[in-house]
Design a protein around this motif. Sequence first.
Motif, PDB file in Angstrom:
ATOM      1  N   PRO A  10       0.885  -1.138   0.025  1.00 27.39           N
ATOM      2  CA  PRO A  10       0.102  -0.163   0.054  1.00 27.39           C
ATOM      3  C   PRO A  10       0.859   1.272   0.065  1.00 27.39           C
ATOM      4  O   PRO A  10       1.939   1.177   0.720  1.00 27.39           O
ATOM      5  N   SER A  11       0.131   2.295  -0.727  1.00 25.58           N
ATOM      6  CA  SER A  11       0.932   3.407  -0.864  1.00 25.58           C
ATOM      7  C   SER A  11       1.108   4.334   0.765  1.00 25.58           C
ATOM      8  O   SER A  11       0.425   4.337   1.370  1.00 25.58           O
ATOM      9  N   SER A  12       2.368   4.595   0.905  1.00 27.70           N
ATOM     10  CA  SER A  12       2.584   5.532   2.197  1.00 27.70           C
ATOM     11  C   SER A  12       1.801   6.806   2.132  1.00 27.70           C
ATOM     12  O   SER A  12       1.327   7.471   1.245  1.00 27.70           O
ATOM     13  N   ALA A  13       1.507   7.538   3.384  1.00 30.29           N
ATOM     14  CA  ALA A  13       0.860   8.730   2.979  1.00 30.29           C
ATOM     15  C   ALA A  13       1.918   9.881   2.478  1.00 30.29           C
ATOM     16  O   ALA A  13       1.212  10.666   1.804  1.00 30.29           O
ATOM     17  N   TYR A  14       2.975   9.633   2.783  1.00 38.26           N
ATOM     18  CA  TYR A  14       4.052  10.683   1.993  1.00 38.26           C
ATOM     19  C   TYR A  14       3.832  10.630   0.565  1.00 38.26           C
ATOM     20  O   TYR A  14       3.843  11.544  -0.155  1.00 38.26           O
ATOM     21  N   ALA A  15       3.966   9.169   0.102  1.00 39.07           N
ATOM     22  CA  ALA A  15       3.907   9.121  -1.342  1.00 39.07           C
ATOM     23  C   ALA A  15       2.526   9.660  -2.001  1.00 39.07           C
ATOM     24  O   ALA A  15       2.715  10.218  -3.188  1.00 39.07           O
ATOM     25  N   THR A  16       1.642   9.603  -1.387  1.00 39.54           N
ATOM     26  CA  THR A  16       0.403   9.910  -1.815  1.00 39.54           C
ATOM     27  C   THR A  16       0.454  11.319  -1.898  1.00 39.54           C
ATOM     28  O   THR A  16      -0.165  12.018  -2.784  1.00 39.54           O
ATOM     29  N   ALA A  17       0.637  12.086  -0.725  1.00 38.56           N
ATOM     30  CA  ALA A  17       0.781  13.445  -0.761  1.00 38.56           C
ATOM     31  C   ALA A  17       1.550  14.266  -2.039  1.00 38.56           C
ATOM     32  O   ALA A  17       1.338  15.155  -2.508  1.00 38.56           O
TER      33      ALA A  17
END
Length: 322
Positions: A103-110
């Motif tokens: 799953p994508s991290s919150a940092y990568a998504t942002a």
Amino acid sequence: MTSLDERALAHCVRTASLAPSLHNSQPWRFRLVDGAVEVYADRRRQLEVLDPDGRELLISVGAAVFTLRLAIRVEGHVTEVSIFPDAGSPDLVARIRPAYARPSSAYATALAEAITARHTNRSPFADAVVPADSLAQLRAAATAEGATLTLADAVRRDVIINLAQAAEARLRAEGGYRAELGYWTRPHPHRRDGIPPTAVGPWDALEHLPMRDFGLVHHQPSRNAERFEAHPTITVLATNGDGPVDWVRAGQALQRVLLTATRLRLATTPISQPIEIPAIRDLLTDTGNGRSAQMVIRLGYAPSGPPTPRRPLTDILDTRTP
């Protein structure tokens, strides 16, 4: 392990094409091969006057490589990346394969959310200080990609601005510069590359900041003269080395820095003139530490800059089996 299908990979390529490039030349091609994406340098789009060695072309391709990595990551896959994987194919810059699901991290998504919002801003910035915490995050972004980002103090900032002014004057005197600039700024209703009039920006009324003068070739009566910030925030992106691999690394670091800045609501202007004249670039290179200057970046606060067009996916993506 669930791999990404061709439709998902094509979507990631479309996202990667939003990366920055010199004069919005978009000098890249992509190919889907056995579940991986190959990224090629498109030498037909190299700027021969400004970039005879192809350094800025590979920085541009590197920016697309990082954006592609990020797009695949938010699709839920960690990537395996090989740079120049085939010695017999020098234009094959990278092969990127979705390795395994996570799953994508919150940092990568942002960071990925900043891709569509990132635009080069050639307008005046506010006379406001960029916070130390924001600068620390930008430095960390460069470090994560194997590069360094150095903030110019007041003395070095003025030196860089003077060098950039000298570089712009040298470039204007160079044969073919006006023609090349004209080619990439020539308006056309169906054009999907280059710098449109909406992205040129105003004149610097004091002719102080080292902004590329895209109005040099085509007369633009609606282009206003405005006062730019008196004390711009200037940073220098550098790598430990100065070969093709380092240029690709610089491009990946540049895009991570620019996306981080966008996420922090900072406006950005990559400034390449002082790096395009070898003698002037040498003055920005830290020979003692072996770091080679790859790009100057102006940072600050301003309304969002206008977008530039992008080539259709059919022009840049090849899905045929080689």
